[in-house]
Design a protein around this motif. Structure first.
Motif, PDB file in Angstrom:
ATOM      1  N   ALA A 136       0.824  -1.212   0.000  1.00  0.00           N
ATOM      2  CA  ALA A 136       0.000   0.000   0.000  1.00  0.00           C
ATOM      3  C   ALA A 136       0.859   1.264   0.000  1.00  0.00           C
ATOM      4  O   ALA A 136       0.431   2.304  -0.515  1.00  0.00           O
ATOM      5  CB  ALA A 136      -0.943  -0.011   1.197  1.00  0.00           C
ATOM      6  N   ARG A 137       2.056   1.197   0.578  1.00  0.00           N
ATOM      7  CA  ARG A 137       2.931   2.369   0.599  1.00  0.00           C
ATOM      8  C   ARG A 137       3.534   2.659  -0.773  1.00  0.00           C
ATOM      9  O   ARG A 137       3.972   3.781  -1.047  1.00  0.00           O
ATOM     10  CB  ARG A 137       4.072   2.167   1.613  1.00  0.00           C
ATOM     11  CG  ARG A 137       3.614   2.053   3.044  1.00  0.00           C
ATOM     12  CD  ARG A 137       4.708   2.474   4.002  1.00  0.00           C
ATOM     13  NE  ARG A 137       5.942   1.728   3.859  1.00  0.00           N
ATOM     14  CZ  ARG A 137       6.246   0.627   4.536  1.00  0.00           C
ATOM     15  NH1 ARG A 137       5.364   0.114   5.378  1.00  0.00           N
ATOM     16  NH2 ARG A 137       7.394   0.024   4.371  1.00  0.00           N
ATOM     17  N   CYS A 138       3.579   1.651  -1.628  1.00  0.00           N
ATOM     18  CA  CYS A 138       4.241   1.795  -2.918  1.00  0.00           C
ATOM     19  C   CYS A 138       3.292   2.317  -3.981  1.00  0.00           C
ATOM     20  O   CYS A 138       2.084   2.073  -3.933  1.00  0.00           O
ATOM     21  CB  CYS A 138       4.810   0.443  -3.360  1.00  0.00           C
ATOM     22  SG  CYS A 138       6.093  -0.194  -2.256  1.00  0.00           S
ATOM     23  N   LEU A 162      -4.503  -4.783  -5.990  1.00  0.00           N
ATOM     24  CA  LEU A 162      -5.464  -4.574  -4.913  1.00  0.00           C
ATOM     25  C   LEU A 162      -5.026  -3.445  -3.996  1.00  0.00           C
ATOM     26  O   LEU A 162      -5.864  -2.709  -3.447  1.00  0.00           O
ATOM     27  CB  LEU A 162      -5.632  -5.872  -4.114  1.00  0.00           C
ATOM     28  CG  LEU A 162      -6.708  -5.875  -3.030  1.00  0.00           C
ATOM     29  CD1 LEU A 162      -8.095  -5.705  -3.630  1.00  0.00           C
ATOM     30  CD2 LEU A 162      -6.639  -7.176  -2.222  1.00  0.00           C
ATOM     31  N   MET A 163      -3.723  -3.260  -3.831  1.00  0.00           N
ATOM     32  CA  MET A 163      -3.199  -2.194  -2.985  1.00  0.00           C
ATOM     33  C   MET A 163      -2.873  -0.929  -3.771  1.00  0.00           C
ATOM     34  O   MET A 163      -2.128  -0.066  -3.316  1.00  0.00           O
ATOM     35  CB  MET A 163      -1.956  -2.680  -2.237  1.00  0.00           C
ATOM     36  CG  MET A 163      -2.245  -3.748  -1.194  1.00  0.00           C
ATOM     37  SD  MET A 163      -3.293  -3.145   0.183  1.00  0.00           S
ATOM     38  CE  MET A 163      -4.879  -3.892  -0.250  1.00  0.00           C
ATOM     39  N   GLY A 164      -3.425  -0.793  -4.969  1.00  0.00           N
ATOM     40  CA  GLY A 164      -3.338   0.464  -5.710  1.00  0.00           C
ATOM     41  C   GLY A 164      -1.995   0.744  -6.344  1.00  0.00           C
ATOM     42  O   GLY A 164      -1.539   1.893  -6.345  1.00  0.00           O
ATOM     43  N   ASN A 165      -1.382  -0.290  -6.932  1.00  0.00           N
ATOM     44  CA  ASN A 165      -0.073  -0.127  -7.568  1.00  0.00           C
ATOM     45  C   ASN A 165      -0.168  -0.210  -9.083  1.00  0.00           C
ATOM     46  O   ASN A 165      -0.935  -1.024  -9.625  1.00  0.00           O
ATOM     47  CB  ASN A 165       0.893  -1.224  -7.110  1.00  0.00           C
ATOM     48  CG  ASN A 165       1.496  -0.987  -5.742  1.00  0.00           C
ATOM     49  OD1 ASN A 165       2.663  -1.236  -5.518  1.00  0.00           O
ATOM     50  ND2 ASN A 165       0.691  -0.524  -4.804  1.00  0.00           N
ATOM     51  N   GLY A 209      -2.627   3.827 -10.272  1.00  0.00           N
ATOM     52  CA  GLY A 209      -2.605   2.651  -9.404  1.00  0.00           C
ATOM     53  C   GLY A 209      -3.969   2.352  -8.803  1.00  0.00           C
ATOM     54  O   GLY A 209      -4.378   1.180  -8.697  1.00  0.00           O
ATOM     55  N   MET A 210      -4.700   3.387  -8.426  1.00  0.00           N
ATOM     56  CA  MET A 210      -6.028   3.181  -7.847  1.00  0.00           C
ATOM     57  C   MET A 210      -7.021   2.685  -8.897  1.00  0.00           C
ATOM     58  O   MET A 210      -7.997   2.002  -8.566  1.00  0.00           O
ATOM     59  CB  MET A 210      -6.523   4.457  -7.185  1.00  0.00           C
ATOM     60  CG  MET A 210      -5.684   4.893  -5.980  1.00  0.00           C
ATOM     61  SD  MET A 210      -5.552   3.631  -4.675  1.00  0.00           S
ATOM     62  CE  MET A 210      -7.194   3.757  -3.929  1.00  0.00           C
ATOM     63  N   ARG A 213      -6.644  -0.849  -8.703  1.00  0.00           N
ATOM     64  CA  ARG A 213      -7.347  -1.344  -7.516  1.00  0.00           C
ATOM     65  C   ARG A 213      -8.837  -1.551  -7.809  1.00  0.00           C
ATOM     66  O   ARG A 213      -9.424  -2.560  -7.388  1.00  0.00           O
ATOM     67  CB  ARG A 213      -7.157  -0.383  -6.341  1.00  0.00           C
ATOM     68  CG  ARG A 213      -8.032  -0.714  -5.123  1.00  0.00           C
ATOM     69  CD  ARG A 213      -7.669   0.134  -3.921  1.00  0.00           C
ATOM     70  NE  ARG A 213      -8.699   0.074  -2.893  1.00  0.00           N
ATOM     71  CZ  ARG A 213      -8.864  -0.940  -2.047  1.00  0.00           C
ATOM     72  NH1 ARG A 213      -8.067  -1.995  -2.123  1.00  0.00           N
ATOM     73  NH2 ARG A 213      -9.804  -0.912  -1.141  1.00  0.00           N
ATOM     74  N   ARG A 214      -9.437  -0.625  -8.506  1.00  0.00           N
ATOM     75  CA  ARG A 214     -10.858  -0.774  -8.828  1.00  0.00           C
ATOM     76  C   ARG A 214     -11.113  -2.035  -9.651  1.00  0.00           C
ATOM     77  O   ARG A 214     -12.107  -2.739  -9.446  1.00  0.00           O
ATOM     78  CB  ARG A 214     -11.368   0.464  -9.571  1.00  0.00           C
ATOM     79  CG  ARG A 214     -11.508   1.692  -8.686  1.00  0.00           C
ATOM     80  CD  ARG A 214     -12.301   2.789  -9.368  1.00  0.00           C
ATOM     81  NE  ARG A 214     -11.623   3.326 -10.531  1.00  0.00           N
ATOM     82  CZ  ARG A 214     -10.727   4.297 -10.490  1.00  0.00           C
ATOM     83  NH1 ARG A 214     -10.371   4.840  -9.326  1.00  0.00           N
ATOM     84  NH2 ARG A 214     -10.159   4.746 -11.599  1.00  0.00           N
ATOM     85  N   GLU A 215     -10.202  -2.331 -10.565  1.00  0.00           N
ATOM     86  CA  GLU A 215     -10.348  -3.558 -11.351  1.00  0.00           C
ATOM     87  C   GLU A 215     -10.163  -4.793 -10.474  1.00  0.00           C
ATOM     88  O   GLU A 215     -10.876  -5.782 -10.621  1.00  0.00           O
ATOM     89  CB  GLU A 215      -9.351  -3.560 -12.508  1.00  0.00           C
ATOM     90  CG  GLU A 215      -9.289  -4.852 -13.304  1.00  0.00           C
ATOM     91  CD  GLU A 215     -10.616  -5.233 -13.956  1.00  0.00           C
ATOM     92  OE1 GLU A 215     -10.787  -6.437 -14.272  1.00  0.00           O
ATOM     93  OE2 GLU A 215     -11.491  -4.356 -14.148  1.00  0.00           O
ATOM     94  N   ALA A 216      -9.198  -4.747  -9.552  1.00  0.00           N
ATOM     95  CA  ALA A 216      -8.990  -5.882  -8.637  1.00  0.00           C
ATOM     96  C   ALA A 216     -10.227  -6.114  -7.773  1.00  0.00           C
ATOM     97  O   ALA A 216     -10.641  -7.262  -7.542  1.00  0.00           O
ATOM     98  CB  ALA A 216      -7.756  -5.638  -7.765  1.00  0.00           C
TER      99      ALA A 216
END
Length: 238
Positions: A136-138, A162-165, A209-210, A213-216
């Motif tokens: 999530a930090r990355c 999932l963590m927005g990368n 990245g987000m 995340r939406r796709e994940a």
């Protein structure tokens, strides 16, 4: 040897085809293979992504996110160290590249070192929640070079999404369903080119990245419906 082993595996799978009723696959790519192999079986695709922690919300992930931080996701092999022998040196040589922290997930050591403008954090195997917190930090996850065939290639890719990368991987890493923002690299120079490109869009990379995340999350939702259909099938027939 690889071709011979693949042929032997295919023959064993064909011989089992008459007794297989249900097949679970992690990607549509695999589902298409098994549909051809097991013509009488019911095929269910369950993506290797599950949103199991409700507290990992968009706002929480964004509160951790650092646009200058990379993750390298590896499988505890020596190839990640081959990559790290050159990657920080090349980042230091190119002033336009803004990434200055690298978190390496999946190593045999736990330490922090600095070289030039780049800080490298090495992590051993972490509990899943802590592993997700590092991701999530990355802003970008690089999938360490892989071999042509090895199981579980999609797991770390999906965790990163999932963590927005944003995801950067080899052809082998990026098989199957694509994410909106992922890049392929073929060697170190190509990887550096991608990082230089992303540095030009620093104000956009978290948004990109987000979107992954939406796709994940969409795939995780599909999994819930697929599992319900699978349970209904089992209950109806047994």
């Amino acid at each position: 040897v690889y071709k011979r082993q693949t042929l032997m595996f295919a023959r064993k799978m064909e011989s089992a085809g008459e007794i297989v009723d249900i097949v679970l696959t992690p990607t549509l790519r695999d589902a298409l293979y098994y549909q051809n192999l097991f013509k009488k079986a019911r095929i269910f695709t369950l993506f290797n992504v599950f949103n199991i922690y409700n507290d990992y919300t968009d706002d929480y992930i964004l509160s951790l996110k650092n646009p200058d931080t990379l993750c390298i996701s590896s499988w505890y092999g020596p190839r990640v160290y081959e990559l790290l022998a050159e990657l920080p040196r090349m980042i230091n040589r190119i002033s336009e590249i803004t990434f200055n922290e690298i978190n390496v997930l999946g190593t045999d050591t736990h330490k922090r070192i600095s070289t030039g403008k780049v800080t490298i954090n090495y992590f051993k195997k972490l509990p899943y929640r802590e592993y997700l917190a590092v991701l999530a930090r990355c802003a970008v996850t690089i999938l360490a070079p892989r071999v042509p065939w090895s199981g579980g290639h999609s797991v770390k890719r999906n965790d990163a999404a999932l963590m927005g990368n944003i995801i950067i991987g080899s052809d082998y890493d990026l098989r199957g369903e694509p994410y909106p923002h992922e890049f392929t690299y073929i060697d170190l120079r190509d990887l550096i080119t991608k990082l230089n490109y992303l540095s030009d869009y620093k104000d956009q990379i978290i948004k990109y990245g987000m979107a992954n995340r939406r796709e994940a999350l969409r795939r995780a939702y599909i999994n819930e419906k697929t599992l319900q259909n699978l349970f209904n099938l089992i209950l109806t027939n047994f």
